[in-house]
Design an enzyme around this catalytic site. Structure first.
Site, PDB file in Angstrom:
ATOM      1  N   HIS A 259       3.795  -2.001   3.521  1.00 36.62           N
ATOM      2  CA  HIS A 259       3.437  -0.649   2.294  1.00 36.62           C
ATOM      3  C   HIS A 259       4.793  -1.069   2.043  1.00 36.62           C
ATOM      4  O   HIS A 259       5.773  -0.958   2.178  1.00 36.62           O
ATOM      5  CB  HIS A 259       3.565   0.057   3.902  1.00 36.62           C
ATOM      6  CG  HIS A 259       2.240   0.282   4.323  1.00 36.62           C
ATOM      7  ND1 HIS A 259       2.035  -0.731   5.219  1.00 36.62           N
ATOM      8  CD2 HIS A 259       0.971   0.603   4.548  1.00 36.62           C
ATOM      9  CE1 HIS A 259       0.912  -0.192   6.149  1.00 36.62           C
ATOM     10  NE2 HIS A 259       0.115   0.272   5.021  1.00 36.62           N
TER      11      HIS A 259
ATOM     12  N   ASP B 168       0.903  -1.302  -0.370  1.00 36.58           N
ATOM     13  CA  ASP B 168       0.301   0.060  -0.482  1.00 36.58           C
ATOM     14  C   ASP B 168       0.912   1.218  -0.175  1.00 36.58           C
ATOM     15  O   ASP B 168       2.390   1.629   0.369  1.00 36.58           O
ATOM     16  CB  ASP B 168      -0.788  -0.278   1.884  1.00 36.58           C
ATOM     17  CG  ASP B 168      -2.261  -1.147   1.306  1.00 36.58           C
ATOM     18  OD1 ASP B 168      -1.662  -1.688   0.162  1.00 36.58           O
ATOM     19  OD2 ASP B 168      -2.818  -0.932   2.104  1.00 36.58           O
TER      20      ASP B 168
HETATM   21 ZN   LIG Z   1      -2.162   2.881   3.216  1.00 34.96          ZN
END
Ligand SMILES: [Zn+2]
Length: 260
Positions: free
Chosen positions: A217, A74
């Site tokens: 992430h 992400d």
């Molecule tokens: Zn996010």
């Protein structure tokens, strides 16, 4: 637990970095979706695939088809993505990148590189907002504008990852109206908590199960450093690393019809 502490638990550092308005924290506590309050979701449709017709309770996770892992990466596009793409390619693995619209505007060339690589690119909203906190018109704009940005670069997004895992029925329905399935995760790397690469790799490789969806992430360098270990150990355990669309097809193929 206050709304603010929930946000903290889900990565307020990121929210701050993206300029989200913490001033909303005085709002009365409301019931958040399971993922938003606990950081992970069980392997159940209501929590993992909100509003989706596929009943995960009917998936036979002993079936060989389900020995797949979906890495979801992400908050890009990010400068780390080039290295991530190299590591994925070297290991014969695929992943899904959930990108933030505002960052696509800043780094369209990174988004294009991810699309060209054959990995999947999904919608992670325009402004990385708590979707259930904003009015429907702003929810719609977050979904449709990011779709438009991705479409323009040739991505044809099929999936939505709600920021912070925060969704409600209206958000899930709006995502469907924009041609997107919503998905949360079953395994949170907690890379947003500042874990080092060894801790991230250990946490993931000890918890892989058929159909695991991993939250990570691309903005976190320790995550990038952990990736080769995660892929090698996961493959040693007999897992394939696939895109969300491939994951969905695998779960569907292993679904048992009839009553359970
Ligand atoms: Zn996010």
């Amino acid at each position: 637990m206050t709304v603010l502490s929930r946000r903290t638990a889900l990565g307020a550092g990121l929210a701050l970095a993206l300029g989200s308005r913490q001033g909303r924290a005085e709002a009365p506590a409301k019931v958040r979706s399971y993922a938003a309050t606990h950081g992970h979701a069980p392997f159940e449709t209501a929590h993992l695939l909100p509003g989706d017709p596929l009943d995960l309770a009917r998936v036979d996770r002993n079936a060989a088809a389900t020995r797949v892992i979906a890495l979801t990466i992400d908050d890009g596009p990010d400068a780390n993505d080039h290295r991530i793409l190299d590591i994925l390619r070297t290991n014969g693995a695929k992943a899904t990148f959930f990108e933030i619209g505002r960052k696509i505007v800043e780094h369209p060339e990174i988004t294009k590189a991810v699309i060209r690589s054959g990995n999947e690119v999904g919608n992670h909203s325009l402004d990385h907002v708590m979707m259930s906190d904003v009015p429907p018109a702003e929810q719609a704009r977050n979904l449709s504008e990011t779709n438009r940005l991705l479409d323009r670069l040739g991505a044809a997004p099929a999936w939505f990852r709600p920021p912070f895992g925060d969704f409600d029925d209206g958000v899930a329905a709006l995502a469907r109206a924009n041609g997107l399935r919503s998905v949360v995760w079953t395994l949170d790397t907690k890379d947003w908590k500042g874990l080092d690469a060894a801790a991230i790799a250990g946490r993931v490789t000890a918890n892989l199960r058929p159909g695991t969806i991993v939250l990570m992430h691309s903005t976190k360098t320790p995550t990038v450093e952990a990736l080769p270990t995660i892929l090698a150990e996961g493959q040693r355990q007999g897992y394939r690393f696939v895109t969300m669309t491939e994951w969905y097809a695998a779960m569907k193929a292993a679904s048992v019809p009839g009553t359970m």
